[in-house]
Write a protein that holds these residues in place. Structure first.
Motif, PDB file in Angstrom:
ATOM      1  N   GLU A 110       0.829  -1.202   0.000  1.00 10.00           N
ATOM      2  CA  GLU A 110       0.000   0.000   0.000  1.00 10.00           C
ATOM      3  C   GLU A 110       0.866   1.256   0.000  1.00 10.00           C
ATOM      4  O   GLU A 110       1.638   1.521   0.922  1.00 10.00           O
ATOM      5  N   SER A 111       0.715   2.021  -1.064  1.00  9.79           N
ATOM      6  CA  SER A 111       1.523   3.217  -1.286  1.00  9.79           C
ATOM      7  C   SER A 111       1.480   4.180  -0.110  1.00  9.79           C
ATOM      8  O   SER A 111       2.517   4.696   0.333  1.00  9.79           O
ATOM      9  N   SER A 112       0.299   4.435   0.415  1.00  8.72           N
ATOM     10  CA  SER A 112       0.153   5.370   1.534  1.00  8.72           C
ATOM     11  C   SER A 112       0.926   4.904   2.757  1.00  8.72           C
ATOM     12  O   SER A 112       1.637   5.687   3.403  1.00  8.72           O
ATOM     13  N   ALA A 113       0.818   3.623   3.075  1.00  9.81           N
ATOM     14  CA  ALA A 113       1.526   3.080   4.241  1.00  9.81           C
ATOM     15  C   ALA A 113       3.036   3.121   4.040  1.00  9.81           C
ATOM     16  O   ALA A 113       3.792   3.400   4.985  1.00  9.81           O
ATOM     17  N   ILE A 114       3.477   2.843   2.821  1.00  5.10           N
ATOM     18  CA  ILE A 114       4.917   2.861   2.540  1.00  5.10           C
ATOM     19  C   ILE A 114       5.473   4.276   2.694  1.00  5.10           C
ATOM     20  O   ILE A 114       6.542   4.483   3.284  1.00  5.10           O
ATOM     21  N   LEU A 115       4.757   5.260   2.194  1.00  2.00           N
ATOM     22  CA  LEU A 115       5.197   6.649   2.342  1.00  2.00           C
ATOM     23  C   LEU A 115       5.301   7.038   3.815  1.00  2.00           C
ATOM     24  O   LEU A 115       6.279   7.680   4.236  1.00  2.00           O
ATOM     25  N   ASP A 141      -2.670  12.802   7.212  1.00  2.93           N
ATOM     26  CA  ASP A 141      -3.386  11.526   7.153  1.00  2.93           C
ATOM     27  C   ASP A 141      -4.771  11.698   6.542  1.00  2.93           C
ATOM     28  O   ASP A 141      -5.213  10.869   5.733  1.00  2.93           O
ATOM     29  N   MET A 142      -5.456  12.747   6.947  1.00  5.09           N
ATOM     30  CA  MET A 142      -6.815  12.994   6.453  1.00  5.09           C
ATOM     31  C   MET A 142      -6.825  13.150   4.933  1.00  5.09           C
ATOM     32  O   MET A 142      -7.640  12.530   4.240  1.00  5.09           O
ATOM     33  N   VAL A 143      -5.912  13.976   4.417  1.00  2.00           N
ATOM     34  CA  VAL A 143      -5.891  14.210   2.977  1.00  2.00           C
ATOM     35  C   VAL A 143      -5.479  12.949   2.228  1.00  2.00           C
ATOM     36  O   VAL A 143      -6.037  12.631   1.165  1.00  2.00           O
ATOM     37  N   MET A 144      -4.534  12.194   2.773  1.00  2.00           N
ATOM     38  CA  MET A 144      -4.142  10.944   2.116  1.00  2.00           C
ATOM     39  C   MET A 144      -5.302   9.966   2.070  1.00  2.00           C
ATOM     40  O   MET A 144      -5.526   9.292   1.049  1.00  2.00           O
ATOM     41  N   ASP A 145      -6.055   9.868   3.154  1.00  2.00           N
ATOM     42  CA  ASP A 145      -7.229   8.995   3.166  1.00  2.00           C
ATOM     43  C   ASP A 145      -8.261   9.469   2.153  1.00  2.00           C
ATOM     44  O   ASP A 145      -8.902   8.658   1.467  1.00  2.00           O
ATOM     45  N   TRP A 146      -8.432  10.789   2.045  1.00  2.00           N
ATOM     46  CA  TRP A 146      -9.390  11.337   1.091  1.00  2.00           C
ATOM     47  C   TRP A 146      -8.970  10.996  -0.341  1.00  2.00           C
ATOM     48  O   TRP A 146      -9.789  10.569  -1.156  1.00  2.00           O
ATOM     49  N   PHE A 147      -7.706  11.195  -0.658  1.00  2.00           N
ATOM     50  CA  PHE A 147      -7.223  10.838  -1.987  1.00  2.00           C
ATOM     51  C   PHE A 147      -7.464   9.358  -2.278  1.00  2.00           C
ATOM     52  O   PHE A 147      -7.880   8.981  -3.378  1.00  2.00           O
ATOM     53  N   ASN A 148      -7.221   8.516  -1.290  1.00  2.00           N
ATOM     54  CA  ASN A 148      -7.252   7.070  -1.492  1.00  2.00           C
ATOM     55  C   ASN A 148      -8.662   6.530  -1.647  1.00  2.00           C
ATOM     56  O   ASN A 148      -8.872   5.491  -2.270  1.00  2.00           O
ATOM     57  N   THR A 149      -9.626   7.219  -1.076  1.00  2.00           N
ATOM     58  CA  THR A 149     -11.005   6.718  -1.103  1.00  2.00           C
ATOM     59  C   THR A 149     -11.912   7.667  -1.869  1.00  2.00           C
ATOM     60  O   THR A 149     -12.411   7.348  -2.940  1.00  2.00           O
ATOM     61  N   GLY A 150     -12.113   8.869  -1.358  1.00  2.00           N
ATOM     62  CA  GLY A 150     -13.042   9.795  -1.985  1.00  2.00           C
ATOM     63  C   GLY A 150     -12.670  10.162  -3.405  1.00  2.00           C
ATOM     64  O   GLY A 150     -13.535  10.409  -4.245  1.00  2.00           O
ATOM     65  N   PHE A 151     -11.379  10.219  -3.714  1.00  2.00           N
ATOM     66  CA  PHE A 151     -10.956  10.622  -5.049  1.00  2.00           C
ATOM     67  C   PHE A 151     -10.617   9.434  -5.950  1.00  2.00           C
ATOM     68  O   PHE A 151     -11.201   9.267  -7.020  1.00  2.00           O
ATOM     69  N   TYR A 152      -9.673   8.620  -5.545  1.00  2.00           N
ATOM     70  CA  TYR A 152      -9.106   7.594  -6.421  1.00  2.00           C
ATOM     71  C   TYR A 152     -10.131   6.545  -6.852  1.00  2.00           C
ATOM     72  O   TYR A 152     -10.108   6.064  -7.987  1.00  2.00           O
ATOM     73  N   SER A 175       4.250  17.719   1.753  1.00  2.00           N
ATOM     74  CA  SER A 175       4.185  16.547   2.633  1.00  2.00           C
ATOM     75  C   SER A 175       3.992  15.306   1.777  1.00  2.00           C
ATOM     76  O   SER A 175       3.806  15.384   0.554  1.00  2.00           O
ATOM     77  N   ILE A 176       3.997  14.163   2.432  1.00  2.99           N
ATOM     78  CA  ILE A 176       3.761  12.918   1.694  1.00  2.99           C
ATOM     79  C   ILE A 176       2.353  12.882   1.109  1.00  2.99           C
ATOM     80  O   ILE A 176       2.096  12.120   0.167  1.00  2.99           O
ATOM     81  N   ALA A 177       1.438  13.706   1.612  1.00  6.75           N
ATOM     82  CA  ALA A 177       0.109  13.790   1.012  1.00  6.75           C
ATOM     83  C   ALA A 177       0.188  14.371  -0.394  1.00  6.75           C
ATOM     84  O   ALA A 177      -0.578  13.980  -1.286  1.00  6.75           O
ATOM     85  N   ASP A 178       1.101  15.316  -0.606  1.00  4.21           N
ATOM     86  CA  ASP A 178       1.296  15.861  -1.951  1.00  4.21           C
ATOM     87  C   ASP A 178       1.904  14.815  -2.875  1.00  4.21           C
ATOM     88  O   ASP A 178       1.482  14.678  -4.037  1.00  4.21           O
ATOM     89  N   TYR A 179       2.896  14.094  -2.386  1.00  7.82           N
ATOM     90  CA  TYR A 179       3.514  13.042  -3.201  1.00  7.82           C
ATOM     91  C   TYR A 179       2.480  11.986  -3.583  1.00  7.82           C
ATOM     92  O   TYR A 179       2.443  11.523  -4.727  1.00  7.82           O
ATOM     93  N   PHE A 180       1.665  11.607  -2.625  1.00 11.88           N
ATOM     94  CA  PHE A 180       0.651  10.586  -2.882  1.00 11.88           C
ATOM     95  C   PHE A 180      -0.393  11.108  -3.864  1.00 11.88           C
ATOM     96  O   PHE A 180      -0.684  10.474  -4.885  1.00 11.88           O
ATOM     97  N   GLY A 181      -0.932  12.279  -3.570  1.00  5.69           N
ATOM     98  CA  GLY A 181      -2.007  12.811  -4.393  1.00  5.69           C
ATOM     99  C   GLY A 181      -1.592  13.131  -5.812  1.00  5.69           C
ATOM    100  O   GLY A 181      -2.351  12.895  -6.762  1.00  5.69           O
ATOM    101  N   ILE A 182      -0.381  13.647  -5.987  1.00  5.09           N
ATOM    102  CA  ILE A 182       0.037  14.037  -7.331  1.00  5.09           C
ATOM    103  C   ILE A 182       0.159  12.832  -8.253  1.00  5.09           C
ATOM    104  O   ILE A 182      -0.115  12.928  -9.460  1.00  5.09           O
ATOM    105  N   GLY A 183       0.545  11.689  -7.705  1.00  6.17           N
ATOM    106  CA  GLY A 183       0.595  10.480  -8.521  1.00  6.17           C
ATOM    107  C   GLY A 183      -0.785  10.072  -9.008  1.00  6.17           C
ATOM    108  O   GLY A 183      -0.959   9.683 -10.166  1.00  6.17           O
ATOM    109  N   LEU A 184      -1.776  10.176  -8.129  1.00  6.94           N
ATOM    110  CA  LEU A 184      -3.137   9.789  -8.495  1.00  6.94           C
ATOM    111  C   LEU A 184      -3.732  10.765  -9.502  1.00  6.94           C
ATOM    112  O   LEU A 184      -4.349  10.359 -10.494  1.00  6.94           O
ATOM    113  N   VAL A 185      -3.570  12.051  -9.242  1.00  3.64           N
ATOM    114  CA  VAL A 185      -4.193  13.057 -10.105  1.00  3.64           C
ATOM    115  C   VAL A 185      -3.567  13.058 -11.494  1.00  3.64           C
ATOM    116  O   VAL A 185      -4.278  13.078 -12.510  1.00  3.64           O
ATOM    117  N   THR A 186      -2.251  13.005 -11.569  1.00  2.00           N
ATOM    118  CA  THR A 186      -1.606  13.083 -12.882  1.00  2.00           C
ATOM    119  C   THR A 186      -1.764  11.811 -13.701  1.00  2.00           C
ATOM    120  O   THR A 186      -1.456  11.815 -14.903  1.00  2.00           O
TER     121      THR A 186
END
Length: 225
Positions: free
Chosen positions: A66-71, A94-105, A164-175
């Protein structure tokens, strides 16, 4: 002890970890798992990650997926500011990473992108395919509006207004949307954030293979945002 990241350079969820590793110059060995040849389903890799997905991280007999956990693990292990020690600031990350992982992705990736890109995600009938993609597009647009106005607004980054790692995580999903030609024209703050993250020194090298894949799709017609 050697750290090994099992990944694939086109994988939406591998790219955030690979970008973080490259940008922070972490002492990690990357091993490409060839998804196109089904290597992730073979006995060697399935013993490392029974989910048979990338990425996975191995350190001796310690293994996580899991990418989020690894980050989170890497940022904590190397005591990096991209995962802040302050509890409230960390909770925002954590909140934003969870949002990216569920609400967005969920809707953007599995509703809009993948049914149009990968044959094994395509629905069995034209009607089902259209319903899935249109649903995914509508939901993705709603999520992007939240990212644009509520999460980003005038901020440069998605949590605590510093990278933060939330930006690293989210940018991969969005792009990942760039594979089907998404421009995010209706979301100026999202565009600004994407442009800002692309200024990272290792962005081009980490994402080179993904953009090559996107280039192979350029003549196809997609539903986009």
């Amino acid at each position: 002890m050697t750290l090994t990241l099992y990944m694939h350079p086109v994988s939406t969820v591998s790219r955030p970890v690979a970008l973080f590793v490259a940008e922070k110059k972490l002492p990690i060995t990357e091993r490409v798992v060839d998804l196109m040849k089904g290597e992730h389903r073979g006995p060697e890799y399935s013993a490392i990650n029974p989910n048979m997905q990338v990425p996975a991280l191995e350190e001796g007999d310690f293994r996580i997926s899991e990418s989020s956990a690894i980050l989170k693990y890497l940022a904590s292990r190397f005591n990096l500011p991209e995962y802040p020690a302050d509890l409230k600031e960390r909770a925002r990350v954590d909140m934003v990473m969870d949002w990216f992982n569920t609400g967005f992705y969920r809707d953007f990736g599995y509703g809009l992108l993948y049914p149009q890109i990968f044959p094994h995600h395509k629905r069995p009938s034209d009607e089902a395919q259209n319903v899935t993609v249109n649903w995914g597009k509508d939901k993705a647009k709603a999520a992007l509006a939240i990212l644009d106005k509520s999460i980003l607004g005038t901020n440069d980054y998605v949590a605590n207004n510093r990278i933060s790692i939330a930006d690293y995580f989210g940018i991969g999903l969005v792009t990942a949307g760039e594979i089907i030609g998404c421009t995010f024209a209706e979301y100026p703050n999202v565009q600004r954030w994407i442009a800002n993250m692309k200024k990272l020194s290792t962005w081009e090298s980490v994402n080179q293979v993904m953009y090559g894949f996107a280039g192979s799709m350029k003549d196809k017609t997609f539903e986009r945002v």
